[in-house]
Design an enzyme around this catalytic site. Structure first.
Site, mmCIF file in Angstrom:
data_model
loop_
_atom_site.group_PDB
_atom_site.id
_atom_site.type_symbol
_atom_site.label_atom_id
_atom_site.label_comp_id
_atom_site.label_asym_id
_atom_site.label_seq_id
_atom_site.Cartn_x
_atom_site.Cartn_y
_atom_site.Cartn_z
ATOM 1 N N ASP A 621 0.850 -1.181 0.000
ATOM 2 C CA ASP A 621 0.000 0.000 0.000
ATOM 3 C C ASP A 621 0.897 1.246 0.000
ATOM 4 O OD1 ASP A 621 -2.243 1.630 0.130
ATOM 5 O OD2 ASP A 621 -3.246 0.355 1.584
ATOM 6 N N GLU A 811 -11.007 6.615 4.068
ATOM 7 C CA GLU A 811 -10.063 6.002 4.995
ATOM 8 C C GLU A 811 -10.181 6.570 6.409
ATOM 9 O OE1 GLU A 811 -6.208 5.155 3.281
ATOM 10 O OE2 GLU A 811 -7.007 5.457 1.279
#
Length: 1006
Positions: A621, A811
């Site tokens: 990521d 997020e």
């Protein structure tokens, strides 16, 4: 995945020149200065397209604060522009001129100057000009910088000749790569990173008289010219001037082929000569130099032939162009050979540096220069959320990516880039793309075929812009609605998540990967491995996040049953890549404590690759290895040895490349591990057909945002609507009714699309093309009155529809406790009270997770969970007006209060507002018959289960569910809710007989 738009980045700019003059140096015969900004209030703080000064940054806390402050020591007037900043990524401010007015002509001036209040902090400030193009956000950027190494006010003068063309963030292909100055759209400043500080600025103005002798530039039409062996390359050389006037003096360009890996006389015919552009030559005039290559019979790597240009009378190009003789005659280039043999051949030829490059992924806006693609043999680029070309069109995307692929052709083996993007609900970075409901809405449809179709549309639109790789789907099993990524999940039940993994075939095609070469398929990514949906509230240590990127504490049994199960299905479906989670995994009872997933070799190597048999590659990521404990070298070797194959190092690609090579050389990472990683990456590139067709196939671009694609999104939006309550049959609405519409989310396409739309965090307003819920209702109904805040009179209306909910986030920014909660805003609450107090009403909740309805539920006649339906508000209107029946079911449990969280199907204590799987219908008839009907359905379900008939089993259990819901009504108790929710899980796992038995228990408890 954390993503940011890259507008400017102080650490990444190239060719930054010091100011030629610091302090006033204007000549006596110079014209009077031309004011740009006096900062006395004549220019407002405003966003484009209006003229104004506005801030920006990589995160919510990176934009600086600005004010017009009165100061006794102001160099000009009474006020100055001042502010504070504390920037971790990038941030600054811009003055854009109005988009609907003509651009400004600065070509008569020598340069730009301004007063700066020095802090003597030794930090660099970047100053940029916006030249040409349609407006200030679609212009070329020209840059320079100064170092704040003095104290107090100082006037800085920058000649326009000091500015250099930015190569990392430009309109695609550039406009003309000449600082024309005749169409100026403003300027921008990037403030320093790394520590809080303040600044003050005053008196921006143009000064001096243009220096005609320094206005000419020489440019080439490309930097790289690939050519088949034996053919010729044509290099176009152009002279252009600032202001587009004819050149005043002759410009000569001496050229010669020199250096490179190609051998003169053997691989190419050397050329040498001189071009002359006489005085008076029009700006834009071009000449062509032809370089002929020579054919031989041997297979060879690609060979470079630089064309050295020596320019007199004008600025030379930023870099010399190079002709590249294509690699040829080598086994890895033979498309008829099996992929495994092609990989083995190519791998055997590669150096460590080339292998390290293949394992490196950089953010496209972070490239110091496009030449770094070849210099570091980069294997991949990505666009983070909001990192888009200018203009943000399909054509610009394709042209941008083709430009990057062209640079990769200058490497020895011409290994194409694999370009990735987060297309998590359609091609969501692209304005005008078809935006699907977020995954939570897709989960609510309970329709695997629709998930597949949504994947197909997404893949077709993404690949048509030249992108072969999608960082989707998210296979997280969300277990706590306080998580800011809840909407990225299909639901709280692993069985539901698995049922929606048909999306992988929609994206990739056949599990074998045979369809990946098609122009409408992309490589998919299963993320975030593993258990990111189970993070414990309060466990996050990332900034102000409360749950995202935190710690998942589970038993091994729960890990296997809840969080790992979807990944085995993804591997079986042939998913091409897997992305680990930011979060940490703490398996209770193993005494190891929390382990960052990017460092968890037992899970990545042991479970994913060895036990599950995953043969694709693992991509990290965004900057995630930086969160592993230890120094950078430790981060690199730990992650690679844990099984990561490619690392997303958006900014630090140079450091990563060197560190990885050093770690291998030192023996801390084995050559075998590197070869395994690179083999996995190359395998997917071959499967995608990138070696044969590295450039965009835009033949499908006309379908982007097409009626056919939007029809799929409209159906998905309709099927995702979950009818939670419908007292008195308020829904569906009738066309004859006068409808009063209110609420913050009724007419806002940005809000209904949610985060990860055009930008990382998303935003409110008309950010892309589509239909709002209000617009859909106006097309579907007859008399509709709209009042966002419900301030318009309510008299004379038959029914009210109040559309409320959340504004966009992504997020951890959306974590509850990080500036968010699960309650209606005060304005939404007031709108519900007013409308529902005046008439029968339906309330639609547009959100990425359940919202707490609380004491307002009794006053609401009909309640709908609309989730985040995307760009097709027509789909919501379809079910409101009865064109389609409500069929959606809750993909997660709807709590009564935040104190209940986490609450999930299967919990021993379970007393929700609405249970998992709940969803009323507006079908004309709901099954009846009570316990006798349920007995008959139980028999039929057992037969379907024994026969393995999913279609029949689902239909039988659905009949039973609708019958039970009718009795439960709005009197949902813990005794009825638990077996009801359990039944839906049993249905999804093929246990139809047990599902009907649970529903029967719920019926009896109701």
């Amino acid at each position: 995945m954390r993503r940011t738009a890259l507008l400017v980045s102080a650490t990444l700019l190239t060719g930054l020149l010091p100011f030629a003059v610091a302090g006033p140096a204007s000549g006596a015969d110079d014209p009077a200065p031309v004011p740009v900004d006096n900062f006395e209030g004549e220019i407002p703080f405003a966003n484009p397209p209006a003229e104004g000064i506005f801030t920006w940054g990589s995160d919510t806390d990176d934009p600086p604060t600005l004010e017009l402050a009165a100061r006794d020591d102001a160099p000009q007037g009474e006020k100055v522009l001042s502010g504070t900043y504390d920037i971790s990524g990038y941030g600054g401010f811009t003055h854009d001129f109005a988009f609907d007015k003509p651009a400004h002509d600065w070509s008569a001036s020598k340069g730009i100057r301004f007063w700066w209040d020095g802090r003597n902090n030794g930090k660099k400030v970047n100053f940029e000009l916006k030249d040409g193009g349609a407006n200030g956000e679609a212009s070329e950027l020209w840059t320079t910088s100064f170092t704040d190494d003095w104290t107090g006010w100082k006037q800085l003068e920058i000649p326009f000749t000091d500015f250099t063309y930015r190569t990392d963030y430009q309109p695609v292909g550039g406009i003309d790569q000449v600082l024309g100055l005749t169409e100026m759209w403003g300027y921008a400043l990037t403030l320093p990173v790394g520590g809080a500080d303040q600044f003050a600025m005053d008196g921006v103005e143009l000064y001096g008289k243009a220096d005609q002798a320094l206005r000419a530039n020489v440019v080439t039409d490309a930097a790289v010219y690939p050519v088949e062996e034996g053919r010729s390359a044509a290099v176009k050389i152009t002279v252009a001037t600032t202001g587009s006037a004819p050149i005043d003096e002759p410009v000569t360009v001496a050229y010669e082929t020199a250096g490179g890996t190609g051998e003169s006389g053997k691989d190419y015919t050397p050329v040498q000569g001189e071009l002359t552009f006489p005085a008076g030559t029009a700006s834009g005039t071009s000449r062509t130099v032809t370089v002929a290559t020579l054919r031989d019979k041997a297979g060879e790597n690609a060979e470079t032939v630089p064309l050295k240009l020596t320019v007199t009378g004008a600025k030379a190009p930023a870099e010399n162009p190079q002709v590249v003789i294509d690699a040829h005659g080598l086994p890895y280039l033979d498309a008829k050979l099996p992929v495994k043999k092609r990989v083995a051949d190519l791998l055997s030829r590669m150096s460590l540096a080339e292998k390290a490059g293949q394992m490196t992924q950089a953010e496209r806006g972070a490239l110091t220069t496009p030449g770094d693609i070849a210099a570091y043999d980069l294997g991949s680029l990505l666009s983070g959320g909001g990192s888009t070309p200018t203009p943000n069109t399909p054509e610009a995307w394709a042209k941008m990516i083709d430009g990057f692929q062209l640079r990769a052709q200058a490497t020895r083996f011409q290994i194409p880039l694999i370009y990735g993007v987060d297309a998590v609900h359609g091609h969501n970075n692209l304005v005008g793309a078809t935006i699907m409901p977020h995954n939570i809405g897709i989960g609510a449809t309970r329709d695997p075929q629709l998930a597949y179709e949504a994947g197909k549309v997404t893949a077709a639109e993404v690949r048509a812009t030249g992108i072969p790789w999608d960082f989707a789907p998210c296979l997280c099993v969300t277990r706590d609605e306080r998580w800011g990524r809840t909407y990225e999940s299909f639901g709280e039940d692993p069985a539901l998540v698995e049922s929606m993994e048909t999306v992988i075939q929609g994206l990739q095609g056949a599990p074998s990967g045979k369809d990946l070469k098609r122009n409408d398929k992309v490589l998919a990514t299963a993320k975030h491995f593993v258990a990111d949906g189970g993070t414990e509230y309060g466990s996050s240590t990332t900034g102000t996040y409360t749950i995202d990127q935190g710690i998942t504490k589970v038993t091994r049994q729960e890990l296997e049953a809840v969080h790992l199960a979807p990944y085995q299905d993804a591997v079986d479906r042939g998913v091409g890549t897997v992305m680990p989670s930011y979060s940490s995994l703490d398996i209770l009872g193993d005494s190891e404590g929390p382990v960052k997933m990017h460092a968890d070799a037992a899970m990545i190597n042991g479970v994913l690759k060895d036990r599950m048999g995953f043969d694709g590659f693992v991509i990290s990521d965004w900057q995630a290895i930086d969160q592993i404990p230890g120094d950078y070298a430790s981060d690199v070797r730990t992650s690679i040895n844990a099984g990561l194959d490619m690392i997303m190092v958006p900014y630090a690609y140079k450091d990563f490349h060197k560190t990885l090579s050093d770690e291998v050389t030192a023996g801390r990472i084995s050559g075998k591990r590197i070869d395994d990683a690179v083999s996995r990456i190359l395998t997917q590139k071959f499967k995608l057909g990138l070696f044969e067709k590295p450039y965009a196939d835009t033949s499908g671009a006309s379908a982007i945002g097409s009626a056919k694609h939007r029809a799929v999104a409209r159906e998905a939006a309709a099927e995702s609507q979950v009818l939670l309550k419908n007292a008195g049959g308020v829904l569906p609405l009738k066309k004859s009714q006068k409808v009063y519409v209110a609420g913050s989310n009724a007419d806002d396409i940005g809000n209904q699309a949610g985060g990860w739309t055009i930008t990382w965090q998303g935003s409110s307003g008309k950010i892309t093309d589509g239909t709002t819920i209000l617009e859909g209702m106006r097309k579907a109904g007859s008399a509709v009155t709209y009042s966002k805040d419900a301030s318009a009179p309510t008299d004379g209306h038959d029914v009210g529809v109040v559309v409320v909910g959340e504004t966009p986030y992504a997020e951890g920014i959306g974590d509850v406790g990080n500036g968010n909660d699960l309650a209606f805003s005060a304005a939404d609450r007031a709108a519900v009270d007013k409308v529902c107090g005046a008439m029968k009403c339906a309330v639609l909740i547009v959100s990425g997770r359940p919202q707490l309805v609380g004491d307002q539920l009794g006053d609401i006649d009909a309640l709908v969970a609309s989730w985040l339906p995307g760009t097709e508000g027509d789909g919501v209107a379809d079910v409101l007006y009865g064109k389609r029946a409500f069929t959606g079911q809750l993909p997660l449990t709807w709590p009564k209060s935040e104190a209940q969280l986490p609450i999930n199907v299967g919990d021993s204590s379970y007393d929700p507002q609405f249970p998992y799987g709940w969803g009323l219908t507006t079908l004309t008839s709901v099954p009846g018959g009570g316990t006798s009907a349920l007995k008959a359905l139980a028999v039929a379900a057992a037969v379907a289960e024994k026969a393995g008939s999913e279609t029949a089993g689902r239909a039988i259990v659905t009949k039973a569910r609708l019958l039970v819901q009718q009795k439960m009504g709005q009197t949902i108790t813990a005794a009825s809710a638990k077996p009801f929710a359990d039944a839906d899980h049993l249905l999804l796992t093929g246990r139809y007989g047990q599902a009907v038995a649970k529903l029967t228990a719920a019926y009896r408890a109701a």
